[in-house]
Design a protein around this motif. Structure first.
Motif, PDB file in Angstrom:
ATOM      1  N   ASP A 197       4.002   5.798  -5.073  1.00 19.87           N
ATOM      2  CA  ASP A 197       3.563   5.544  -6.814  1.00 19.87           C
ATOM      3  C   ASP A 197       3.030   6.626  -6.873  1.00 19.87           C
ATOM      4  N   ALA A 198       1.779   6.987  -6.590  1.00 21.28           N
ATOM      5  CA  ALA A 198       0.945   7.796  -7.070  1.00 21.28           C
ATOM      6  C   ALA A 198       1.181   9.353  -6.891  1.00 21.28           C
TER       7      ALA A 198
ATOM      8  N   ALA B  46       1.901  18.604  -6.421  1.00 23.57           N
ATOM      9  CA  ALA B  46       0.956  17.972  -4.739  1.00 23.57           C
ATOM     10  C   ALA B  46      -0.228  17.543  -5.437  1.00 23.57           C
ATOM     11  N   ARG B  47      -0.493  16.577  -4.252  1.00 22.28           N
ATOM     12  CA  ARG B  47      -2.090  15.687  -4.598  1.00 22.28           C
ATOM     13  C   ARG B  47      -2.456  15.475  -3.493  1.00 22.28           C
TER      14      ARG B  47
ATOM     15  N   ASP C 143      -7.045   7.097  -7.241  1.00 22.48           N
ATOM     16  CA  ASP C 143      -5.843   6.460  -7.441  1.00 22.48           C
ATOM     17  C   ASP C 143      -5.346   5.526  -7.225  1.00 22.48           C
ATOM     18  N   THR C 144      -5.545   5.047  -5.898  1.00 18.04           N
ATOM     19  CA  THR C 144      -4.778   3.960  -5.498  1.00 18.04           C
ATOM     20  C   THR C 144      -5.862   2.940  -5.467  1.00 18.04           C
ATOM     21  N   GLY C 145      -6.713   3.206  -5.275  1.00 20.91           N
ATOM     22  CA  GLY C 145      -7.687   2.344  -5.009  1.00 20.91           C
ATOM     23  C   GLY C 145      -8.264   1.891  -3.397  1.00 20.91           C
TER      24      GLY C 145
ATOM     25  N   SER D 132       1.058  -1.231   0.055  1.00 15.65           N
ATOM     26  CA  SER D 132      -0.016   0.147  -0.070  1.00 15.65           C
ATOM     27  C   SER D 132       1.000   1.220  -0.142  1.00 15.65           C
ATOM     28  N   VAL D 133       2.081   1.374   1.033  1.00 12.27           N
ATOM     29  CA  VAL D 133       2.718   2.333   0.650  1.00 12.27           C
ATOM     30  C   VAL D 133       3.657   2.551  -1.029  1.00 12.27           C
TER      31      VAL D 133
END
Lengths: 413, 413
Positions: free
Chosen positions: B357-358, B364-365, B373-375, B351-352
């Motif tokens: 990756d996201a 900045a997100r 994006d990662t679900g 998960s990390v």
């Protein structure tokens, strides 16, 4: 001295012709083990022709005379007939102490246990090979590839080490295994003795570094006698041979080879036991080591062994049987270790590989052709051919050599 | 109770603002270690805002309320002001027994030793993280990443084990190392005592599973007192805390983390020592084990450890120093183990890795964007962001999150 003495030897059965037995007894007398060259000669031309070459000090069928050199000192001054007599005398002496000569042509020969010695280059600065034959007193050694387990350790063992060796010896014999050791003081003696307290077919086997008619150490004479009664005592040294430092080290390769695994119970930092451990590893047999107090000098060698990868720390018979179990079920035959039927060419070294590549399955090739194609000296080519033949990877025909299909060829004598 | 008490604490220096120290003391009181969620919250929003959220039982800045759940039972019935008072009282109690609270914002914080705990998922069924802070009595613990070496073993040690522990403790302290252990009977006590007989900067360090104002076992009170004088005593438990089985196990992760390697001297088959050994392995620290007689129940655990690959058999301080030497010269800083500046993303779990990756280095997100994006659930995304920030791999900006270039970012409080 007549051949009648020999035919009367107990336990020889009808397996091998007497000429083979005399030839191999003569070779054991003439060649200090372990002589890879002479062993390869036997593989190459059979024991009778090899013995003929050695006793007459002649080169046969294009064989290089260098192979004879190491035997010259031991045969000097004796005629071929006298050398035959010496061989017969050795067999008779063995017979008089209740021993027999077991040869590779006998059903009893533990080929699967000893064959791996071809893959070991040198031990104690001697070239290495399986023994040419073994003098045996006691039960059949034919089941050793199924049952052998080596237990060795220091002569100057502590009470702790002797207790652990006795626990192992008894439990392993009780599990139907044959405890292989060297009849020395300390760990060896404890393991032998405890094994004989178990009800088992062949509870223990001692490999000597002297003649079968001798007992070393003398103080263990009664123990060795008893091992010969309840188990078996074996040696590749002809009757009358005294032990020496070299012979102990060379003997240790057989102690390692006759066990599916080697267990070291106690060993000082420079213990001779470490040579048996080294042989076991060269044979790719599991090396199991019993730890001890770090405050004990007799465990320093064990801990050094355990500090290298690949060694198994064992705390008792349960650990040993646990490690052996997967090996035990490898083959249908229940061999504790691999049968020698199909060693990979790559295991045999570059010159053997080159010779193997130069052979054809269909077309027989002569030795000079093989030597030319590989660029190897004739002697090395012959040595390689002997190894290939012994490995079942090549066979001789009337006109030369062929690569064997992947099944084991039965050696001719 | 006033903040004056706190400012008077010996050894706190001027490093961290008092608000940080109160916040971390409050978190130690409110959250049973080791709580990865709460530790991640601290990494994410800093200790002051995390404490604010915990003491007021409110979710801040979109943080999921689940993170608060485990602290509710401990803060129930107390107002935010009363909780602050409790934190101040803990600091004052520590001060009265000569202890101080060392926080990650202090120069003394042994970050390099503790950081690896982010990479361990669970120990003793608790999620795992570095401690939020440590109560310390004694010398500076800042050099532990350079000097720590863990020596642990059975409480019911034999004379043999105690002798070996003492030999190790003295020789390692003499070599300038700090012997880290748990102040228990047997191996721990022998190692601590022998270390203190050496002339060294910080010869030994005891990690307690109870409050710094308590001594467990009571019979070792004098020993623990002495360790506080000549070495250091540390704990993540607030003053007054009693030890428990869970706390011993959770404490053991700190014993393992504070040593560059862990040495197990004696351990029975179900010894608590094995949890320290397990933590050391999860931290990728060398696990060294002293063998003993196979006839001793107190060496059974040691031998079991040594039967698995990757463990080092050590027979004394020379072996230990030999194994440590290559590690010691890894970096210019002389750290016994890696600094935490650049863990690989892959070490941090799937998960990390996904969250990393996201992220983008330049843009900045926001958390909702990252979660989408990662679900991942928002909570998991935040947890992952906290780990990335703690690892110096991500940083917060005014508008969201960015991936960090490959240098460690200094955390804001």
């Amino acid at each position: 001295m007549s051949t009648t003495d020999v035919d009367d030897l107990p336990g020889t059965g009808a397996a091998a012709p007497i000429a083979v037995r005399i030839a191999r007894a003569g070779l054991l007398r003439a060649c200090e083990p372990s002589a890879r060259g002479v062993a390869a000669l036997v593989e190459l031309v059979g024991p009778v022709r090899a013995w003929h070459a050695v006793r007459s000090r002649t080169a046969t069928a294009g064989l290089p005379v260098e192979w004879m050199a190491e035997t010259d000192a031991r045969t000097a001054g004796l005629t071929p007939g006298q050398l035959d007599d010496t061989a017969r005398a050795d067999l008779a002496t063995a017979g008089r102490v209740g021993a027999r000569l077991v040869v590779p042509e006998d059903e009893e020969w533990p080929a699967a246990a000893l064959h791996g010695l071809w893959q070991v280059d040198r031990i104690a600065d001697r070239t290495t090979a399986p023994p040419v034959a073994l003098y045996v007193r006691g039960g059949s050694i034919g089941d050793l590839p199924h049952t052998g387990i080596t237990v060795v350790g220091s002569r100057a063992a502590t009470a702790y080490g002797q207790r652990v060796a006795a626990d192992l010896g008894h439990a392993l014999a009780d599990a139907g295994l044959t405890v292989v050791s060297g009849a020395a003081f300390g760990i060896d003696a404890s393991a032998h003795r405890a094994a004989m307290a178990a009800q088992a077919q062949l509870p223990t086997l001692a490999v000597l570094a002297c003649g079968i008619d001798r007992a070393y150490p003398a103080a263990n004479a009664a123990l060795i006698e008893r091992i010969g009664e309840l188990g078996a005592v074996v040696t590749e040294y002809p009757p009358g041979t005294h032990p020496s430092r070299l012979r102990f080290l060379v003997r240790n390769r057989l102690i390692a080879a006759l066990g599916a695994a080697t267990i070291v119970v106690e060993a000082g930092i420079r213990s001779g036991t470490l040579s048996t451990a080294g042989a076991a590893e060269k044979l790719h047999r599991p090396l199991m080591v019993v730890p001890g107090p770090v405050t004990s000098a007799l465990s320093v060698g064990c801990h050094r062994l355990l500090q290298e990868p690949g060694r198994h720390l064992v705390t008792g018979p349960a650990d040993v049987l646990e490690i052996l179990r997967p090996v035990e079920h490898l083959g249908d035959q229940g061999h504790l270790f691999e049968t020698p039927t199909a060693p990979a060419d790559d295991d045999l070294g570059p010159s053997v590989k080159a010779v193997s590549d130069a052979l054809s399955v269909r077309l027989a090739r002569t030795v000079p052709e093989i030597a030319r194609d590989t660029g190897l000296p004739t002697r090395d080519a012959l040595d390689a051919l002997a190894v290939l033949e012994a490995s079942g990877l090549a066979s001789r025909t009337g006109t030369g050599w062929r690569r064997s299909p992947r099944t084991r060829t039965r050696r001719s004598q």
